[in-house]
Scaffold this motif. Structure first.
Motif, PDB file in Angstrom:
ATOM      1  N   ALA A  66       0.830  -1.207   0.000  1.00  0.00           N
ATOM      2  CA  ALA A  66       0.000   0.000   0.000  1.00  0.00           C
ATOM      3  C   ALA A  66       0.865   1.259   0.000  1.00  0.00           C
ATOM      4  O   ALA A  66       2.051   1.231   0.357  1.00  0.00           O
ATOM      5  CB  ALA A  66      -0.905  -0.011   1.233  1.00  0.00           C
ATOM      6  N   ALA A  67       0.267   2.361  -0.380  1.00  0.00           N
ATOM      7  CA  ALA A  67       0.960   3.651  -0.396  1.00  0.00           C
ATOM      8  C   ALA A  67       1.496   3.989   0.989  1.00  0.00           C
ATOM      9  O   ALA A  67       0.910   3.616   2.004  1.00  0.00           O
ATOM     10  CB  ALA A  67       0.007   4.745  -0.849  1.00  0.00           C
ATOM     11  N   GLY A  68       2.605   4.710   1.015  1.00  0.00           N
ATOM     12  CA  GLY A  68       3.168   5.194   2.269  1.00  0.00           C
ATOM     13  C   GLY A  68       4.386   4.417   2.707  1.00  0.00           C
ATOM     14  O   GLY A  68       5.226   4.941   3.425  1.00  0.00           O
ATOM     15  N   LYS A  71       7.433   5.768  -0.037  1.00  0.00           N
ATOM     16  CA  LYS A  71       6.951   7.087  -0.453  1.00  0.00           C
ATOM     17  C   LYS A  71       7.755   7.653  -1.608  1.00  0.00           C
ATOM     18  O   LYS A  71       7.237   8.373  -2.454  1.00  0.00           O
ATOM     19  CB  LYS A  71       7.002   8.064   0.729  1.00  0.00           C
ATOM     20  CG  LYS A  71       5.870   7.869   1.730  1.00  0.00           C
ATOM     21  CD  LYS A  71       5.954   8.893   2.850  1.00  0.00           C
ATOM     22  CE  LYS A  71       4.871   8.679   3.898  1.00  0.00           C
ATOM     23  NZ  LYS A  71       3.551   9.174   3.518  1.00  0.00           N
ATOM     24  N   GLY A  91       2.557   8.623  -1.047  1.00  0.00           N
ATOM     25  CA  GLY A  91       2.065   9.787  -1.738  1.00  0.00           C
ATOM     26  C   GLY A  91       3.138  10.780  -2.141  1.00  0.00           C
ATOM     27  O   GLY A  91       3.976  11.154  -1.330  1.00  0.00           O
ATOM     28  N   ASN A 116      -0.444   6.999  12.439  1.00  0.00           N
ATOM     29  CA  ASN A 116       0.568   7.892  11.865  1.00  0.00           C
ATOM     30  C   ASN A 116      -0.040   9.237  11.527  1.00  0.00           C
ATOM     31  O   ASN A 116      -1.220   9.353  11.200  1.00  0.00           O
ATOM     32  CB  ASN A 116       1.229   7.251  10.630  1.00  0.00           C
ATOM     33  CG  ASN A 116       0.522   7.613   9.335  1.00  0.00           C
ATOM     34  OD1 ASN A 116       0.774   8.657   8.744  1.00  0.00           O
ATOM     35  ND2 ASN A 116      -0.392   6.744   8.908  1.00  0.00           N
ATOM     36  N   ASN A 146       0.788   7.035  -6.008  1.00  0.00           N
ATOM     37  CA  ASN A 146      -0.213   7.717  -5.195  1.00  0.00           C
ATOM     38  C   ASN A 146       0.038   9.218  -5.283  1.00  0.00           C
ATOM     39  O   ASN A 146       1.107   9.706  -4.916  1.00  0.00           O
ATOM     40  CB  ASN A 146      -0.062   7.203  -3.748  1.00  0.00           C
ATOM     41  CG  ASN A 146      -1.111   7.729  -2.797  1.00  0.00           C
ATOM     42  OD1 ASN A 146      -0.985   8.822  -2.275  1.00  0.00           O
ATOM     43  ND2 ASN A 146      -2.140   6.948  -2.557  1.00  0.00           N
ATOM     44  N   ASN A 179      -5.179  10.376  -4.260  1.00  0.00           N
ATOM     45  CA  ASN A 179      -5.362  10.295  -2.813  1.00  0.00           C
ATOM     46  C   ASN A 179      -6.048  11.579  -2.363  1.00  0.00           C
ATOM     47  O   ASN A 179      -5.456  12.649  -2.400  1.00  0.00           O
ATOM     48  CB  ASN A 179      -3.972  10.124  -2.166  1.00  0.00           C
ATOM     49  CG  ASN A 179      -4.003  10.191  -0.658  1.00  0.00           C
ATOM     50  OD1 ASN A 179      -5.073  10.263  -0.049  1.00  0.00           O
ATOM     51  ND2 ASN A 179      -2.831  10.176  -0.049  1.00  0.00           N
ATOM     52  N   LYS A 215      -8.681   6.833  -4.152  1.00  0.00           N
ATOM     53  CA  LYS A 215      -8.597   6.148  -2.856  1.00  0.00           C
ATOM     54  C   LYS A 215      -9.419   6.915  -1.830  1.00  0.00           C
ATOM     55  O   LYS A 215      -9.230   8.118  -1.642  1.00  0.00           O
ATOM     56  CB  LYS A 215      -7.128   6.079  -2.416  1.00  0.00           C
ATOM     57  CG  LYS A 215      -6.929   5.344  -1.088  1.00  0.00           C
ATOM     58  CD  LYS A 215      -5.462   5.062  -0.838  1.00  0.00           C
ATOM     59  CE  LYS A 215      -5.212   4.391   0.481  1.00  0.00           C
ATOM     60  NZ  LYS A 215      -3.787   4.119   0.703  1.00  0.00           N
ATOM     61  N   ALA A 243      -9.368   1.018   1.833  1.00  0.00           N
ATOM     62  CA  ALA A 243      -9.557   2.381   2.259  1.00  0.00           C
ATOM     63  C   ALA A 243      -8.239   2.936   2.824  1.00  0.00           C
ATOM     64  O   ALA A 243      -7.294   2.196   3.063  1.00  0.00           O
ATOM     65  CB  ALA A 243     -10.611   2.426   3.350  1.00  0.00           C
ATOM     66  N   SER A 265      -4.206   2.391  11.311  1.00  0.00           N
ATOM     67  CA  SER A 265      -4.161   1.318  10.305  1.00  0.00           C
ATOM     68  C   SER A 265      -3.946  -0.005  11.023  1.00  0.00           C
ATOM     69  O   SER A 265      -3.661  -0.032  12.217  1.00  0.00           O
ATOM     70  CB  SER A 265      -3.019   1.575   9.324  1.00  0.00           C
ATOM     71  OG  SER A 265      -1.788   1.628  10.035  1.00  0.00           O
ATOM     72  N   GLY A 266      -4.074  -1.095  10.290  1.00  0.00           N
ATOM     73  CA  GLY A 266      -3.810  -2.409  10.866  1.00  0.00           C
ATOM     74  C   GLY A 266      -5.081  -3.148  11.245  1.00  0.00           C
ATOM     75  O   GLY A 266      -6.178  -2.819  10.798  1.00  0.00           O
ATOM     76  N   GLY A 293      -5.796  -3.662   7.249  1.00  0.00           N
ATOM     77  CA  GLY A 293      -5.788  -4.778   8.182  1.00  0.00           C
ATOM     78  C   GLY A 293      -5.556  -6.136   7.563  1.00  0.00           C
ATOM     79  O   GLY A 293      -5.925  -7.152   8.157  1.00  0.00           O
ATOM     80  N   TYR A 314       0.144  -2.534   4.439  1.00  0.00           N
ATOM     81  CA  TYR A 314       1.313  -1.834   4.960  1.00  0.00           C
ATOM     82  C   TYR A 314       1.590  -2.333   6.378  1.00  0.00           C
ATOM     83  O   TYR A 314       2.643  -2.913   6.662  1.00  0.00           O
ATOM     84  CB  TYR A 314       1.052  -0.322   4.939  1.00  0.00           C
ATOM     85  CG  TYR A 314       2.191   0.559   5.426  1.00  0.00           C
ATOM     86  CD1 TYR A 314       3.090   0.128   6.382  1.00  0.00           C
ATOM     87  CD2 TYR A 314       2.363   1.845   4.922  1.00  0.00           C
ATOM     88  CE1 TYR A 314       4.128   0.925   6.829  1.00  0.00           C
ATOM     89  CE2 TYR A 314       3.406   2.662   5.360  1.00  0.00           C
ATOM     90  CZ  TYR A 314       4.268   2.197   6.318  1.00  0.00           C
ATOM     91  OH  TYR A 314       5.294   2.998   6.759  1.00  0.00           O
ATOM     92  N   THR A 315       0.620  -2.166   7.278  1.00  0.00           N
ATOM     93  CA  THR A 315       0.858  -2.468   8.689  1.00  0.00           C
ATOM     94  C   THR A 315       1.205  -3.942   8.901  1.00  0.00           C
ATOM     95  O   THR A 315       2.037  -4.274   9.761  1.00  0.00           O
ATOM     96  CB  THR A 315      -0.376  -2.049   9.521  1.00  0.00           C
ATOM     97  OG1 THR A 315      -0.669  -0.677   9.204  1.00  0.00           O
ATOM     98  CG2 THR A 315      -0.124  -2.166  11.013  1.00  0.00           C
TER      99      THR A 315
HETATM  100  C1  LIG Z   1       3.077   5.339   8.016  1.00  0.00           C
HETATM  101  C2  LIG Z   1       1.982   5.302   6.986  1.00  0.00           C
HETATM  102  C3  LIG Z   1       2.024   6.184   5.912  1.00  0.00           C
HETATM  103  C4  LIG Z   1       1.023   6.169   4.944  1.00  0.00           C
HETATM  104  N1  LIG Z   1       1.090   7.037   3.879  1.00  0.00           N
HETATM  105  C5  LIG Z   1       0.117   7.012   2.931  1.00  0.00           C
HETATM  106  C6  LIG Z   1       0.179   7.875   1.796  1.00  0.00           C
HETATM  107  O1  LIG Z   1       1.133   8.620   1.606  1.00  0.00           O
HETATM  108  N2  LIG Z   1      -0.859   7.837   0.897  1.00  0.00           N
HETATM  109  C7  LIG Z   1      -1.930   6.985   1.068  1.00  0.00           C
HETATM  110  O2  LIG Z   1      -2.852   6.986   0.238  1.00  0.00           O
HETATM  111  N3  LIG Z   1      -1.990   6.133   2.110  1.00  0.00           N
HETATM  112  C8  LIG Z   1      -0.999   6.136   3.029  1.00  0.00           C
HETATM  113  N4  LIG Z   1      -1.066   5.265   4.096  1.00  0.00           N
HETATM  114  C9  LIG Z   1      -2.259   4.371   4.224  1.00  0.00           C
HETATM  115  C10 LIG Z   1      -1.997   2.979   3.661  1.00  0.00           C
HETATM  116  O3  LIG Z   1      -1.728   3.022   2.286  1.00  0.00           O
HETATM  117  C11 LIG Z   1      -3.229   2.083   3.911  1.00  0.00           C
HETATM  118  O4  LIG Z   1      -4.340   2.625   3.211  1.00  0.00           O
HETATM  119  C12 LIG Z   1      -3.587   1.951   5.384  1.00  0.00           C
HETATM  120  O5  LIG Z   1      -2.423   1.908   6.173  1.00  0.00           O
HETATM  121  C13 LIG Z   1      -4.430   0.713   5.689  1.00  0.00           C
HETATM  122  O6  LIG Z   1      -3.714  -0.471   5.352  1.00  0.00           O
HETATM  123  P1  LIG Z   1      -2.931  -1.378   6.458  1.00  0.00           P
HETATM  124  O7  LIG Z   1      -3.904  -1.643   7.555  1.00  0.00           O
HETATM  125  O8  LIG Z   1      -2.511  -2.591   5.709  1.00  0.00           O
HETATM  126  O9  LIG Z   1      -1.764  -0.567   6.905  1.00  0.00           O
HETATM  127  C14 LIG Z   1      -0.059   5.253   5.060  1.00  0.00           C
HETATM  128  C15 LIG Z   1      -0.090   4.347   6.134  1.00  0.00           C
HETATM  129  C16 LIG Z   1       0.919   4.354   7.084  1.00  0.00           C
HETATM  130  C17 LIG Z   1       0.860   3.364   8.213  1.00  0.00           C
END
Ligand SMILES: Cc1cc2nc3c(=O)[nH]c(=O)nc-3n(C[C@H](O)[C@H](O)[C@H](O)COP(=O)(O)O)c2cc1C
Length: 353
Positions: A66-68, A71, A91, A116, A146, A179, A215, A243, A265-266, A293, A314-315
């Motif tokens: 996932a994004a982030g 970066k 992003g 975050n 993103n 985004n 998104k 999401a 997140s997570g 998650g 991501y998480t």
């Molecule tokens: C540290 C961090 C930075 C993130 N940065 C972005 C971002 O730049 N752009 C974006 O659309 N989502 C960003 N996200 C959100 C993730 O892409 C993802 O939508 C969200 O964490 C839920 O997924 P997960 O539960 O697997 O982490 C970020 C999440 C984390 C934890």
């Protein structure tokens, strides 16, 4: 005991962002050495049943980053060596941004979650665009970008700002994600109102952005999600990602870091994110990308059955380590077999009426 179980206590002894930076540094080194080959042998699950086609892209498996996480588009090829089927970088904003002051990333260990408030720190579209264009031929999986709004830009000027970023990254990206749902930048999520979104998305369409996805935030009330999904159909967008992180704090969070401001997140996001996948899949004909998650094959499978063609995480990578894509892909094959599906594509939306 796998290697990550040994390394994890060391990483978790560091502040979350310091650990993230250390992991990134290691990945950047590994990417340039024969280790990448060894990682591929260990982690890539090559099986036709996992292959998915979505918005004109061929994904070798449905599990992406996932994004982030990346970066600045530094390690897409290493992430592919860990078995991920695509990487969404960014992003990215038009100008470089330093983001919010540290600390701005917090583990909720007892909850297997992160909060975050990074604030879209990134190297900016010029640098990321050049890096992507130079590296694109190396990544054996689709690389999405993103796109985010620069911090100082008003909602009125947002379409031109997104367009600038898109034009810089266009050459090196395989798909583009608008985004409008980051909770950590002032006024950002207000871009999800119909008029702002329509202006941004149609400007990007006119600029040739394709495939183009949007998104969404899990905090949008249902009528606003419906509006956004109508727009996806009206403008002929190519997909929806559900999401982003949530500013909500679901009941039952145990970690004291739940009090930190920012997007969660997570694990605790999983039910809401999966509900949103289903909500979107019931209303649009384009592919839905499910994120939020995903830690296990069962989590990924639940999103797929709820209508996601592709999932991201991501998480889960932070908590489960580098074997997560392999573990999910192998587990998905077992679940497909158990339920009599020939492929992931066969299982997409199996739980929808
Ligand atoms: C540290 C961090 C930075 C993130 N940065 C972005 C971002 O730049 N752009 C974006 O659309 N989502 C960003 N996200 C959100 C993730 O892409 C993802 O939508 C969200 O964490 C839920 O997924 P997960 O539960 O697997 O982490 C970020 C999440 C984390 C934890």
């Amino acid at each position: 005991m796998n290697a990550y179980q040994l390394v994890k206590p060391l990483l978790f002894g560091l502040p979350a962002e310091t650990a993230h930076d250390a992991v990134h540094a290691g990945m950047r080194v590994a990417q340039r050495t024969p280790a990448a080959r060894a990682l591929r042998d260990r982690y890539v699950v090559d099986d036709d049943r996992l292959r998915v086609d979505a918005f004109g892209q061929r994904f070798p498996n449905p599990v992406g980053v996932a994004a982030g996480f990346d970066k600045n588009a530094r390690v897409p090829s290493l992430l592919a060596s860990l078995g991920f089927g695509h990487v969404e970088v960014g992003g990215v904003t038009a100008e470089p941004q330093s983001g919010n002051p540290r600390p701005r990333m917090f583990r909720l260990r007892e909850d297997e979650a992160i909060v975050n408030r990074m604030g879209l720190n990134n190297n900016g579209a010029d640098v990321v665009g050049e890096r992507l264009a130079a590296a694109a031929p190396d990544a054996p999986v689709p690389v999405g970008v993103n796109l985010a709004k620069s911090e100082h830009v008003s909602a009125d000027d947002a379409p031109a700002d997104y367009r600038y970023t898109y034009e810089r990254v266009a050459e090196g990206g395989d798909f583009f994600v608008v985004n409008v749902s980051c909770p950590n930048s002032e006024g950002f999520r207000e871009l999800q109102n119909r008029d702002s979104m329509a202006a941004i998305l149609s400007t990007l369409r006119d600029a040739g952005a394709s495939p183009l996805l949007v998104k969404l935030s899990p905090d949008l009330p249902d009528p606003a999600v419906e509006d956004a999904l109508d727009l996806v159909t009206e403008l002929g967008l190519d997909g929806v990602i559900a999401a982003n992180t949530t500013t909500d704090r679901p009941e039952g969070l145990r970690s004291h870091n739940r009090a930190e401001e920012g997007g969660l997140s997570g694990k605790p996001l999983e039910p809401r994110a999966t509900g949103m996948v289903r909500f979107a899949a019931e209303r649009v004909d384009v592919p839905v990308v499910g994120v939020g998650g995903v830690f296990t094959a069962e989590d990924a499978y639940r999103k797929i059955r709820a209508g996601a063609r592709v999932v991201q995480l991501y998480t889960g990578l932070v908590y489960r380590g580098p074997s997560i894509a392999r573990d999910i892909n192998e587990g998905l094959l077992d679940l497909l077999e158990r339920d009599g599906f020939d492929s992931v594509e066969d299982a997409v939306g199996a739980d929808l009426d």
